[in-house]
Design a protein around this motif. Structure first.
Motif, PDB file in Angstrom:
ATOM      1  N   ALA A 391      18.072  26.849   6.561  1.00 36.82           N
ATOM      2  CA  ALA A 391      17.083  27.451   7.448  1.00 36.82           C
ATOM      3  C   ALA A 391      15.659  27.225   6.943  1.00 36.82           C
ATOM      4  O   ALA A 391      14.744  26.911   7.718  1.00 36.82           O
ATOM      5  N   ALA A 392      15.461  27.354   5.631  1.00 38.99           N
ATOM      6  CA  ALA A 392      14.123  27.163   5.066  1.00 38.99           C
ATOM      7  C   ALA A 392      13.653  25.716   5.213  1.00 38.99           C
ATOM      8  O   ALA A 392      12.478  25.453   5.509  1.00 38.99           O
ATOM      9  N   ALA A 393      14.553  24.759   5.021  1.00 42.69           N
ATOM     10  CA  ALA A 393      14.183  23.343   5.149  1.00 42.69           C
ATOM     11  C   ALA A 393      13.750  23.019   6.574  1.00 42.69           C
ATOM     12  O   ALA A 393      12.756  22.309   6.796  1.00 42.69           O
ATOM     13  N   LEU A 394      14.482  23.538   7.545  1.00 44.55           N
ATOM     14  CA  LEU A 394      14.113  23.283   8.944  1.00 44.55           C
ATOM     15  C   LEU A 394      12.791  23.954   9.299  1.00 44.55           C
ATOM     16  O   LEU A 394      11.994  23.404  10.066  1.00 44.55           O
ATOM     17  N   ALA A 395      12.539  25.137   8.733  1.00 44.91           N
ATOM     18  CA  ALA A 395      11.262  25.806   8.986  1.00 44.91           C
ATOM     19  C   ALA A 395      10.101  25.007   8.409  1.00 44.91           C
ATOM     20  O   ALA A 395       9.026  24.900   9.029  1.00 44.91           O
ATOM     21  N   LEU A 396      10.283  24.411   7.232  1.00 43.65           N
ATOM     22  CA  LEU A 396       9.225  23.595   6.634  1.00 43.65           C
ATOM     23  C   LEU A 396       8.930  22.366   7.485  1.00 43.65           C
ATOM     24  O   LEU A 396       7.778  21.949   7.615  1.00 43.65           O
ATOM     25  N   ALA A 397       9.972  21.782   8.054  1.00 41.72           N
ATOM     26  CA  ALA A 397       9.779  20.603   8.895  1.00 41.72           C
ATOM     27  C   ALA A 397       8.874  20.909  10.078  1.00 41.72           C
ATOM     28  O   ALA A 397       8.086  20.059  10.514  1.00 41.72           O
ATOM     29  N   VAL A 398       8.968  22.129  10.592  1.00 39.89           N
ATOM     30  CA  VAL A 398       8.144  22.531  11.728  1.00 39.89           C
ATOM     31  C   VAL A 398       6.754  22.958  11.274  1.00 39.89           C
ATOM     32  O   VAL A 398       5.737  22.602  11.885  1.00 39.89           O
ATOM     33  N   ALA A 399       6.678  23.707  10.165  1.00 40.78           N
ATOM     34  CA  ALA A 399       5.412  24.311   9.743  1.00 40.78           C
ATOM     35  C   ALA A 399       4.463  23.318   9.078  1.00 40.78           C
ATOM     36  O   ALA A 399       3.244  23.518   9.108  1.00 40.78           O
ATOM     37  N   LEU A 400       4.994  22.250   8.444  1.00 39.21           N
ATOM     38  CA  LEU A 400       4.152  21.318   7.700  1.00 39.21           C
ATOM     39  C   LEU A 400       4.344  19.897   8.230  1.00 39.21           C
ATOM     40  O   LEU A 400       5.018  19.069   7.610  1.00 39.21           O
ATOM     41  N   PRO A 401       3.760  19.579   9.363  1.00 41.58           N
ATOM     42  CA  PRO A 401       3.977  18.253   9.957  1.00 41.58           C
ATOM     43  C   PRO A 401       3.441  17.111   9.098  1.00 41.58           C
ATOM     44  O   PRO A 401       4.004  16.019   9.108  1.00 41.58           O
ATOM     45  N   ALA A 402       2.353  17.327   8.344  1.00 43.44           N
ATOM     46  CA  ALA A 402       1.817  16.257   7.501  1.00 43.44           C
ATOM     47  C   ALA A 402       2.822  15.881   6.417  1.00 43.44           C
ATOM     48  O   ALA A 402       2.970  14.699   6.071  1.00 43.44           O
ATOM     49  N   PHE A 403       3.505  16.866   5.887  1.00 43.37           N
ATOM     50  CA  PHE A 403       4.551  16.590   4.893  1.00 43.37           C
ATOM     51  C   PHE A 403       5.725  15.877   5.536  1.00 43.37           C
ATOM     52  O   PHE A 403       6.239  14.884   5.004  1.00 43.37           O
ATOM     53  N   ARG A 404       6.155  16.356   6.678  1.00 42.33           N
ATOM     54  CA  ARG A 404       7.297  15.740   7.363  1.00 42.33           C
ATOM     55  C   ARG A 404       7.022  14.274   7.704  1.00 42.33           C
ATOM     56  O   ARG A 404       7.909  13.437   7.639  1.00 42.33           O
ATOM     57  N   ARG A 405       5.769  13.954   8.022  1.00 37.86           N
ATOM     58  CA  ARG A 405       5.433  12.596   8.461  1.00 37.86           C
ATOM     59  C   ARG A 405       4.935  11.704   7.329  1.00 37.86           C
ATOM     60  O   ARG A 405       4.604  10.544   7.564  1.00 37.86           O
ATOM     61  N   TYR A 406       4.894  12.233   6.107  1.00 40.73           N
ATOM     62  CA  TYR A 406       4.297  11.467   5.007  1.00 40.73           C
ATOM     63  C   TYR A 406       5.063  10.171   4.748  1.00 40.73           C
ATOM     64  O   TYR A 406       6.286  10.160   4.644  1.00 40.73           O
ATOM     65  N   ARG A 407       4.309   9.087   4.634  1.00 37.43           N
ATOM     66  CA  ARG A 407       4.894   7.781   4.335  1.00 37.43           C
ATOM     67  C   ARG A 407       4.358   7.280   3.001  1.00 37.43           C
ATOM     68  O   ARG A 407       3.217   7.577   2.619  1.00 37.43           O
ATOM     69  N   ALA A 408       5.169   6.502   2.313  1.00 31.82           N
ATOM     70  CA  ALA A 408       4.727   5.907   1.050  1.00 31.82           C
ATOM     71  C   ALA A 408       3.587   4.951   1.314  1.00 31.82           C
ATOM     72  O   ALA A 408       3.567   4.254   2.339  1.00 31.82           O
ATOM     73  N   PRO A 409       2.595   4.897   0.414  1.00 32.35           N
ATOM     74  CA  PRO A 409       1.488   3.947   0.599  1.00 32.35           C
ATOM     75  C   PRO A 409       2.011   2.516   0.645  1.00 32.35           C
ATOM     76  O   PRO A 409       2.931   2.146  -0.086  1.00 32.35           O
ATOM     77  N   GLU A 410       1.430   1.716   1.505  1.00 27.30           N
ATOM     78  CA  GLU A 410       1.863   0.319   1.609  1.00 27.30           C
ATOM     79  C   GLU A 410       1.449  -0.492   0.399  1.00 27.30           C
ATOM     80  O   GLU A 410       2.134  -1.432  -0.010  1.00 27.30           O
ATOM     81  N   THR A 411       0.325  -0.150  -0.205  1.00 24.27           N
ATOM     82  CA  THR A 411      -0.142  -0.821  -1.413  1.00 24.27           C
ATOM     83  C   THR A 411      -0.539   0.232  -2.409  1.00 24.27           C
ATOM     84  O   THR A 411      -0.842   1.372  -2.060  1.00 24.27           O
ATOM     85  N   ALA A 412      -0.526  -0.125  -3.683  1.00 21.78           N
ATOM     86  CA  ALA A 412      -0.909   0.808  -4.747  1.00 21.78           C
ATOM     87  C   ALA A 412      -1.749   0.073  -5.777  1.00 21.78           C
ATOM     88  O   ALA A 412      -1.514  -1.083  -6.097  1.00 21.78           O
ATOM     89  N   ALA A 413      -2.732   0.787  -6.309  1.00 21.10           N
ATOM     90  CA  ALA A 413      -3.585   0.209  -7.340  1.00 21.10           C
ATOM     91  C   ALA A 413      -2.907   0.291  -8.692  1.00 21.10           C
ATOM     92  O   ALA A 413      -1.920   0.978  -8.870  1.00 21.10           O
ATOM     93  N   GLU A 414      -3.474  -0.415  -9.678  1.00 22.97           N
ATOM     94  CA  GLU A 414      -2.954  -0.312 -11.031  1.00 22.97           C
ATOM     95  C   GLU A 414      -3.172   1.110 -11.524  1.00 22.97           C
ATOM     96  O   GLU A 414      -4.123   1.788 -11.161  1.00 22.97           O
ATOM     97  N   PRO A 415      -2.292   1.621 -12.385  1.00 27.73           N
ATOM     98  CA  PRO A 415      -2.462   2.970 -12.897  1.00 27.73           C
ATOM     99  C   PRO A 415      -3.760   3.086 -13.688  1.00 27.73           C
ATOM    100  O   PRO A 415      -4.163   2.168 -14.380  1.00 27.73           O
ATOM    101  N   ALA A 416      -4.377   4.259 -13.559  1.00 27.22           N
ATOM    102  CA  ALA A 416      -5.672   4.452 -14.197  1.00 27.22           C
ATOM    103  C   ALA A 416      -5.578   5.082 -15.572  1.00 27.22           C
ATOM    104  O   ALA A 416      -6.574   5.368 -16.192  1.00 27.22           O
ATOM    105  N   GLY A 417      -4.383   5.311 -16.065  1.00 28.00           N
ATOM    106  CA  GLY A 417      -4.215   5.924 -17.364  1.00 28.00           C
ATOM    107  C   GLY A 417      -4.188   4.890 -18.458  1.00 28.00           C
ATOM    108  O   GLY A 417      -4.854   3.860 -18.434  1.00 28.00           O
ATOM    109  N   ALA A 418      -3.335   5.141 -19.477  1.00 24.46           N
ATOM    110  CA  ALA A 418      -3.196   4.183 -20.566  1.00 24.46           C
ATOM    111  C   ALA A 418      -2.654   2.876 -20.005  1.00 24.46           C
ATOM    112  O   ALA A 418      -1.957   2.848 -18.997  1.00 24.46           O
ATOM    113  N   PRO A 419      -2.944   1.744 -20.627  1.00 29.61           N
ATOM    114  CA  PRO A 419      -2.535   0.459 -20.077  1.00 29.61           C
ATOM    115  C   PRO A 419      -1.037   0.303 -20.034  1.00 29.61           C
ATOM    116  O   PRO A 419      -0.320   0.795 -20.886  1.00 29.61           O
ATOM    117  N   VAL A 420      -0.565  -0.426 -18.997  1.00 28.48           N
ATOM    118  CA  VAL A 420       0.844  -0.737 -18.898  1.00 28.48           C
ATOM    119  C   VAL A 420       1.237  -1.643 -20.041  1.00 28.48           C
ATOM    120  O   VAL A 420       0.526  -2.577 -20.391  1.00 28.48           O
TER     121      VAL A 420
END
Length: 426
Positions: A391-420
């Motif tokens: 019940a809680a999961a279905l309520a979140l799907a309705v209450a938070l549409p931005a979360f429900r529709r979130y898609r992974a970024p198509e591109t990503a930058a290099e990490p800004a922390g310590a070097p890979v």
């Protein structure tokens, strides 16, 4: 579409490989201690509420320490911080071994609560800082795969830890579990010791104070409906439907209290989670992370509802395995969301909140299920928790549409922390 999880991060990044192997060893020992604490408290009290009290002992210091600890991780060398906390965790495991060897003293179960609280406080600083390492050790395109591999560590320890702990506890008692845990922390020193310095850009903000940094981190999370939705979805699952405190009582009622069967219950969750962690190749092709999390949480709740009512051992273990399978996808998607949505200067604080969500929800759930199981019955507690999760999961799907529709970024930058870290011999 490849089903098997890609092991490229293990082949190409030696630092990530060492961290992965060391974490597997040390977390297996920690899983044995968690099993031993649950069994020892139940044997001393024969109360599910007392077992649930371990959740309080874990949750309270976690809530107090985690967010300031995340701010600390954003202002110091995270590698040195993790090494210091690992030393403290080793000391706690040694003390648990000593108390088990000496036998229950006047403090009784309260001593166990105190040691669990100390371990929780240390982990609340160490675990979020450790999680920030991964985006700095692999390329952005490998992050979902690295998180799936990291989940394999968790699932392996969930299987091996309790199963091994059940055998050791049956042979020499819980003191053997605590001793093995203390020894396995060598893996953590191995995995972290050779990492490069991990200073966050937030180091320059030391003068602002930890309270201001913590408020800034919470404000960032509050402004992001995607992060808030990911955290809320996970909390709803673990609070309502993670009835670990009920396992000893259900095992006693249905299966005669055999410690080997008790060990199989959390191990079954690990087996299911391991299956989906190993067969996580399709994760690379999932883009609707929010919707995928909601679906996985519903499967998790349904599985525990079945666990609550079945009298058969095979179906008990199967339902737990399906829950574990759903949990792997939930956690992987949540962690990728956290790492992709969060700028590097906020990662210590946001990962601290993520740690509270991942671990704290389960501890609250352990308390909730234990208390409700004492007031009603273990079966009613587990069944109601599973249905409320859906019940809680279905309520979140309705209450938070931005979360429900979130898609992974198509591109990503290099990490800004310590070097890979480049490919090199281990």
């Amino acid at each position: 579409m490849k089903l098997l999880t890609d092991i490229t991060p293990l082949r190409e990044y030696p630092a990530f490989r060492r961290l992965w192997l060391g974490s597997m060893l040390s977390q297996a020992g920690s899983a044995m201690t968690n099993f031993a604490l649950t069994l020892q408290v139940y044997d001393m009290t024969h109360s599910t509420a007392a077992v649930g009290g371990l959740g309080v002992a874990t949750l309270v210091p976690m809530l107090i320490i985690a967010l300031p600890g995340g701010s600390l991780a954003d202002t110091v060398d995270r590698r040195k911080l993790v090494l210091a906390m690992t030393t403290c965790q080793t000391a706690v495991s040694v003390l648990l071994f000593i108390q088990a060897l000496a036998g229950p003293g006047p403090a009784g179960v309260w001593l166990l609560y105190g040691l669990e609280a100390a371990s929780s406080a240390i982990g609340a600083i160490s675990a979020p800082a450790r999680t920030t390492f991964i985006p700095s050790l692999v390329r952005p395109g490998q992050l979902p795969t690295a998180m799936a591999l990291n989940r394999i560590v968790f699932q392996t320890t969930l299987i091996a830890g309790p199963a091994l702990a059940g055998v050791i506890a049956g042979a020499v008692g819980v003191k053997g579990c605590y001793l093995v845990d203390a020894i396995t922390f060598a893996g953590s020193f191995y995995g972290v010791g050779r990492l490069p310095a991990m200073r966050a850009p937030g180091t320059r903000d030391k003068a602002r104070g930890k309270l201001a940094l913590t408020r800034e981190g919470l404000s960032f999370i509050r402004r992001s409906q995607v992060l808030a939705g990911a955290f809320a979805a996970d909390v709803s699952a673990t609070f309502f439907a993670l009835p670990l405190a009920l396992f000893p009582a259900i095992n006693a009622e249905r299966f005669g209290g055999d410690p080997r069967i008790l060990g199989l219950m959390p191990a079954a969750i690990g087996v299911g989670g391991m299956l989906t962690a190993v067969l996580a190749g399709p994760v690379r092709h999932v883009s609707r992370y929010g919707l995928a999390m909601i679906a996985a949480v519903c499967v998790w709740g349904l599985s525990f509802a079945v666990f609550a009512v079945t009298p058969w051992l095979w179906l008990t273990l199967l339902s737990l395995a399906i829950a574990g399978a759903a949990d792997t996808y939930t956690v992987v998607f949540r962690q990728v969301i956290v790492q992709t949505v969060t700028p590097v200067e906020f990662r210590g604080r946001v990962n601290a909140a993520d740690y509270v969500v991942g671990a704290g929800g389960g501890q609250l759930g352990s308390l909730e299920s234990g208390v409700l199981g004492s007031l009603t019955s273990p079966a009613i507690s587990a069944l109601s928790g599973g249905l409320l999760t859906i019940a809680a999961a279905l309520a979140l799907a309705v209450a938070l549409p931005a979360f429900r529709r979130y898609r992974a970024p198509e591109t990503a930058a290099e990490p800004a922390g310590a070097p890979v870290q480049p490919a090199a011999p281990a």
